[in-house]
Design a protein around this motif. Structure first.
Motif, PDB file in Angstrom:
ATOM      1  N   LYS A 266       0.878  -1.165   0.169  1.00 46.06           N
ATOM      2  CA  LYS A 266      -0.120   0.107   0.130  1.00 46.06           C
ATOM      3  C   LYS A 266       0.913   1.361   0.074  1.00 46.06           C
ATOM      4  CE  LYS A 266      -3.861  -2.182   2.200  1.00 46.06           C
ATOM      5  NZ  LYS A 266      -4.628  -2.063   3.578  1.00 46.06           N
ATOM      6  N   LYS A 267       2.017   1.093   0.523  1.00 44.52           N
ATOM      7  CA  LYS A 267       3.056   2.332   0.645  1.00 44.52           C
ATOM      8  C   LYS A 267       3.367   2.879  -0.959  1.00 44.52           C
ATOM      9  CE  LYS A 267       7.573   3.300   2.638  1.00 44.52           C
ATOM     10  NZ  LYS A 267       8.446   2.901   3.207  1.00 44.52           N
ATOM     11  N   ALA A 268       3.519   1.917  -1.824  1.00 45.21           N
ATOM     12  CA  ALA A 268       3.687   2.110  -3.017  1.00 45.21           C
ATOM     13  C   ALA A 268       2.677   3.057  -3.749  1.00 45.21           C
ATOM     14  CB  ALA A 268       3.894   0.892  -3.897  1.00 45.21           C
ATOM     15  N   LYS A 269       1.479   3.024  -3.605  1.00 48.83           N
ATOM     16  CA  LYS A 269       0.405   3.743  -3.970  1.00 48.83           C
ATOM     17  C   LYS A 269       0.585   5.177  -3.583  1.00 48.83           C
ATOM     18  CE  LYS A 269      -2.570  -0.121  -4.857  1.00 48.83           C
ATOM     19  NZ  LYS A 269      -3.894  -0.744  -4.575  1.00 48.83           N
ATOM     20  N   PHE A 270       1.010   5.460  -2.310  1.00 53.69           N
ATOM     21  CA  PHE A 270       1.038   6.614  -1.526  1.00 53.69           C
ATOM     22  C   PHE A 270       2.346   7.496  -2.222  1.00 53.69           C
ATOM     23  CE2 PHE A 270       2.656   9.266   1.872  1.00 53.69           C
ATOM     24  CZ  PHE A 270       1.437  10.137   1.791  1.00 53.69           C
ATOM     25  N   ASP A 271       3.316   6.451  -2.344  1.00 51.06           N
ATOM     26  CA  ASP A 271       4.971   7.108  -2.694  1.00 51.06           C
ATOM     27  C   ASP A 271       5.051   7.420  -4.055  1.00 51.06           C
ATOM     28  OD1 ASP A 271       5.506   7.472   0.021  1.00 51.06           O
ATOM     29  OD2 ASP A 271       6.514   5.554  -0.040  1.00 51.06           O
ATOM     30  N   TYR A 272       4.504   6.713  -5.130  1.00 51.22           N
ATOM     31  CA  TYR A 272       4.608   6.931  -6.416  1.00 51.22           C
ATOM     32  C   TYR A 272       3.234   7.002  -7.148  1.00 51.22           C
ATOM     33  CZ  TYR A 272       8.982   4.399  -4.788  1.00 51.22           C
ATOM     34  OH  TYR A 272      10.245   4.333  -4.301  1.00 51.22           O
ATOM     35  N   PHE A 273       3.630   7.455  -8.467  1.00 52.19           N
ATOM     36  CA  PHE A 273       2.494   7.386  -9.361  1.00 52.19           C
ATOM     37  C   PHE A 273       2.638   5.988 -10.110  1.00 52.19           C
ATOM     38  CE2 PHE A 273       2.788  12.105  -9.369  1.00 52.19           C
ATOM     39  CZ  PHE A 273       1.613  12.371  -8.826  1.00 52.19           C
ATOM     40  N   LEU A 274       1.640   5.210 -10.077  1.00 54.88           N
ATOM     41  CA  LEU A 274       2.032   3.975 -10.699  1.00 54.88           C
ATOM     42  C   LEU A 274       1.561   3.835 -12.113  1.00 54.88           C
ATOM     43  CD1 LEU A 274       0.936   1.595  -7.805  1.00 54.88           C
ATOM     44  CD2 LEU A 274       3.407   2.208  -8.148  1.00 54.88           C
ATOM     45  N   GLY A 275       2.330   3.171 -12.782  1.00 51.54           N
ATOM     46  CA  GLY A 275       1.968   3.210 -14.433  1.00 51.54           C
ATOM     47  C   GLY A 275       1.956   1.556 -14.741  1.00 51.54           C
ATOM     48  N   ASP A 276       2.482   1.481 -15.786  1.00 54.33           N
ATOM     49  CA  ASP A 276       2.168  -0.118 -16.269  1.00 54.33           C
ATOM     50  C   ASP A 276       2.645  -1.186 -15.186  1.00 54.33           C
ATOM     51  OD1 ASP A 276       1.854   0.934 -18.811  1.00 54.33           O
ATOM     52  OD2 ASP A 276       3.883   0.885 -19.635  1.00 54.33           O
ATOM     53  N   ARG A 277       1.796  -2.150 -15.193  1.00 54.44           N
ATOM     54  CA  ARG A 277       1.840  -3.309 -14.330  1.00 54.44           C
ATOM     55  C   ARG A 277       2.149  -4.523 -15.083  1.00 54.44           C
ATOM     56  NH1 ARG A 277      -0.993  -1.871  -9.204  1.00 54.44           N
ATOM     57  NH2 ARG A 277      -1.644   0.308  -9.580  1.00 54.44           N
ATOM     58  N   ILE A 278       3.214  -5.315 -14.347  1.00 58.30           N
ATOM     59  CA  ILE A 278       3.578  -6.414 -15.081  1.00 58.30           C
ATOM     60  C   ILE A 278       3.742  -7.531 -14.171  1.00 58.30           C
ATOM     61  CG2 ILE A 278       5.429  -7.717 -16.133  1.00 58.30           C
ATOM     62  CD1 ILE A 278       6.783  -4.969 -17.158  1.00 58.30           C
ATOM     63  N   GLU A 279       3.193  -8.844 -14.437  1.00 58.56           N
ATOM     64  CA  GLU A 279       3.254 -10.137 -13.467  1.00 58.56           C
ATOM     65  C   GLU A 279       4.652 -10.840 -13.661  1.00 58.56           C
ATOM     66  OE1 GLU A 279      -0.385 -12.727 -12.696  1.00 58.56           O
ATOM     67  OE2 GLU A 279       0.687 -13.919 -14.173  1.00 58.56           O
ATOM     68  N   ALA A 280       5.038 -11.101 -12.789  1.00 58.53           N
ATOM     69  CA  ALA A 280       6.536 -11.757 -12.767  1.00 58.53           C
ATOM     70  C   ALA A 280       6.394 -12.972 -11.805  1.00 58.53           C
ATOM     71  CB  ALA A 280       7.643 -10.787 -12.463  1.00 58.53           C
ATOM     72  N   GLY A 281       7.265 -13.974 -12.398  1.00 55.55           N
ATOM     73  CA  GLY A 281       7.355 -15.093 -11.474  1.00 55.55           C
ATOM     74  C   GLY A 281       8.591 -15.090 -10.407  1.00 55.55           C
ATOM     75  N   LEU A 282       8.595 -15.740  -9.598  1.00 59.75           N
ATOM     76  CA  LEU A 282       9.881 -15.595  -8.554  1.00 59.75           C
ATOM     77  C   LEU A 282      10.405 -16.970  -8.467  1.00 59.75           C
ATOM     78  CD1 LEU A 282       7.966 -13.805  -5.672  1.00 59.75           C
ATOM     79  CD2 LEU A 282      10.307 -13.036  -6.750  1.00 59.75           C
TER      80      LEU A 282
END
Length: 161
Positions: free
Chosen positions: A20-36
């Motif tokens: 949730k911190k990312a939405k507050f600290d950054y303007f989020l653009g393209d999202r990608i799904e990655a494996g780990l």
């Protein structure tokens, strides 16, 4: 009938951790799904929900993507011959064209890559990453103001209804 369809749609995906911190600290653009790439004890810990990605970030080095700063707390039942490292660097599984696109955005436009969600999808652990641009302090104040207004609006509507 509709109940079983709904269960099938959500049965393949369950959220482990959100950033949730990312939405507050950054303007989020393209999202990608990655494996780990994970070890066995990490998967067991993730099934128990022992993960934090709030302070994590992604770097791209030598044509590979790496997750830094994510914490997967080992379970007490972990094997005795394994010495788990909760904050180890984990490799992300992405296609070459996705890595090339991310590299271009990072180098040319000054974006950063942050993890936004960690979840299971059809038995595999997936990480949603997003291209992000840092917010200034006045942008953060605007976000706080909008969030407070939405909360107050819901209270007013609930009270009047």
């Amino acid at each position: 009938m509709s109940k079983s369809k709904k269960n099938n749609a959500t049965a393949g995906q369950s959220t482990i951790a959100l950033n949730k911190k990312a939405k507050f600290d950054y303007f989020l653009g393209d999202r990608i799904e990655a494996g780990l790439v994970l070890e066995g004890w990490e998967v067991k810990a993730l099934r128990a929900g022992k993960a934090q990605i709030a302070d994590a970030h992604v770097i791209i080095k030598d044509g590979e993507a790496w997750l830094l700063g994510a914490v997967i707390t080992p379970l007490l039942q972990a094997s005795t011959h394994v010495r788990p490292d909760p904050t180890r660097t984990r490799k992300l599984l992405l296609h070459d064209h996705e890595i090339a696109r991310l590299t271009g955005q990072i180098e040319r436009k000054g974006f950063t890559v942050v993890p936004t969600a960690l979840y299971f999808k059809r038995g595999k652990v997936k990480l949603e990453i997003a291209l992000a641009e840092g917010k200034k302090s006045h942008d953060k104040r605007a976000t706080i103001k909008e969030r407070d207004w939405q909360r107050d609006k819901q209270r007013i509507l609930r009270h009047n209804a």
